[in-house]
Enzyme design. Structure first.
Site: not given
Ligand code: ATP
Ligand code: MG
Length: 138
Positions: A10, A50, A58, A92, A103, A113, A116, A127
């Protein structure tokens, strides 16, 4: 496309100059890199990527961050690639991520973080094809 997953280094991690360290960790963990490039997403491209999160509070911050600078997109191959890459990434929220995960080591916050990873084989295929054409996957 079983045994392939999709990953992003990222914008926070690229900006911090740790792209090389993360790629080395990916290789050391036994992944084969099948595709990789540096891109700078527009806001619209980040919103498309996304789209599943578009109703979440968020979403505006997430898409603004993901389009704030260059990132590295990758197609990664390993047996059980999707869970293997999520294991290497960690939770996450970096504060809740296990020791030894990317992470934990490189993530600053839930929003920023470092990496992805796809959450299913189906989404990995979607994707990968969002960012790579067939000719770019070796
Ligand atoms: P990613 O999809 O980026 O691999 P993930 O699958 O662990 O991460 P998701 O639930 O898909 O988590 O959320 C996508 C992204 O959105 C997270 O990586 C994070 O950057 C952001 N995100 C998720 N939850 C929050 C939150 N509560 N506040 C801020 N950002 C968030
Ligand atoms: Mg995700």
């Amino acid at each position: 496309m079983a045994d392939l997953t999709f990953g992003i280094i990222k914008p926070d991690a690229v900006k911090a100059g740790i792209t090389g360290s993360i790629i080395q960790r990916i290789i050391d963990d036994g992944f084969r890199i099948r595709a990789l490039k540096l891109i700078h997403m527009t806001l619209k491209q980040a919103q498309g990527f996304y789209a599943v999160h578009r109703e979440r509070p968020f979403f505006p911050g997430l898409t603004e961050f993901m389009s704030s600078g260059p990132c590295v997109v990758m197609a990664l191959e390993k047996t059980g690639a999707v869970p293997a890459w999520r294991n290497l990434m960690g939770a996450t929220d970096p504060a809740k991520a296990d020791q030894g995960t990317l992470r934990k080591e490189f993530g600053a916050s839930v929003g920023e973080n470092a990496v992805h990873g796809s959450d299913s084989d189906e989404n990995a295929a979607i994707e990968i094809s969002y960012f790579f054409s067939q000719i770019e996957i070796v």
